[in-house]
Design an enzyme around this catalytic site. Sequence first.
Site, mmCIF file in Angstrom:
data_model
loop_
_atom_site.group_PDB
_atom_site.id
_atom_site.type_symbol
_atom_site.label_atom_id
_atom_site.label_comp_id
_atom_site.label_asym_id
_atom_site.label_seq_id
_atom_site.Cartn_x
_atom_site.Cartn_y
_atom_site.Cartn_z
ATOM 1 N N SER A 147 0.863 -1.194 0.000
ATOM 2 C CA SER A 147 0.000 0.000 0.000
ATOM 3 C C SER A 147 0.890 1.232 0.000
ATOM 4 C CB SER A 147 -0.886 0.016 1.252
ATOM 5 O OG SER A 147 -1.538 1.257 1.396
ATOM 6 N N TYR A 160 -2.108 -1.134 10.603
ATOM 7 C CA TYR A 160 -2.274 -1.448 9.188
ATOM 8 C C TYR A 160 -1.082 -0.936 8.388
ATOM 9 C CZ TYR A 160 -3.967 -1.380 4.405
ATOM 10 O OH TYR A 160 -4.077 -1.557 3.048
#
Length: 263
Positions: A147, A160
């Site tokens: 990401s 995360y």
Amino acid sequence: MTTSEMTYRGTTAMITGASSGIGEEFAARFAERGADVVLVARREDRLRALAAELEERHGITATVLPLDLGVAGIAATLRRELDDRGIRIDTLIGNAGFGARGAILTEDPERLAAMIQLNVVALTAVTREFLPDLVASGRGALVNVASVVAYQPTPYMAVYGATKAFVLSLTEAIAYETRDTGLRVLALSPGSTATEFFEIACAEEVARGMQTPAQVVETALKALDRRSTPPSVVSGATNAVASMLSGIIPRRVVLEASGRLLA
């Protein structure tokens, strides 16, 4: 740029998190190019519907494995399932993962542990389990989905972001270690993408300028088709610039900006 397209026809790709979003798009694009696919996710109904569609449309074989990738020992379970079916994979797409938004002080510890289990522990175990097969084949790729948050600290999505930084670092290192084997290894870093992720992470309001799963997967396929596949790629020009700047701008400034965006 000169390309040397990856082999798809006559190979088999296993996609985790294949029931929706980026994983579903990877399955569709690999099947479109003639690869058989192994679809792994929890939602059996969605997997079976996707498998039927891909087989009818592209004449490939789609194998459904309705499994929870977040449980301990998943790599060994996947190995058994594939061995029982006589399947050897050439490509692995490590896409399964989830995120959560909130200050770490208020996050449910069990949910955070589950996130680490799926995003880090399971991905690492599955990658290690099947990496020898991928190297032996030499016709496919290892793609792990990281990401853009892997490139910077992410307050209010701290765990995360940390899991995706792990995925980026791990996959780039594997790319180096296997550089002489013919295996194409890629860490794919999307930004905000129009998937179910934002429903799960409760971060709809930060999803500005979202890409589609098709755009994200197209970025990956173009990278895989390069004569020399890069170890990592960021999807979207704006995301790529932001990721580059996060390595140049002082860390304290990046942290402050990220915190204000996600607060």
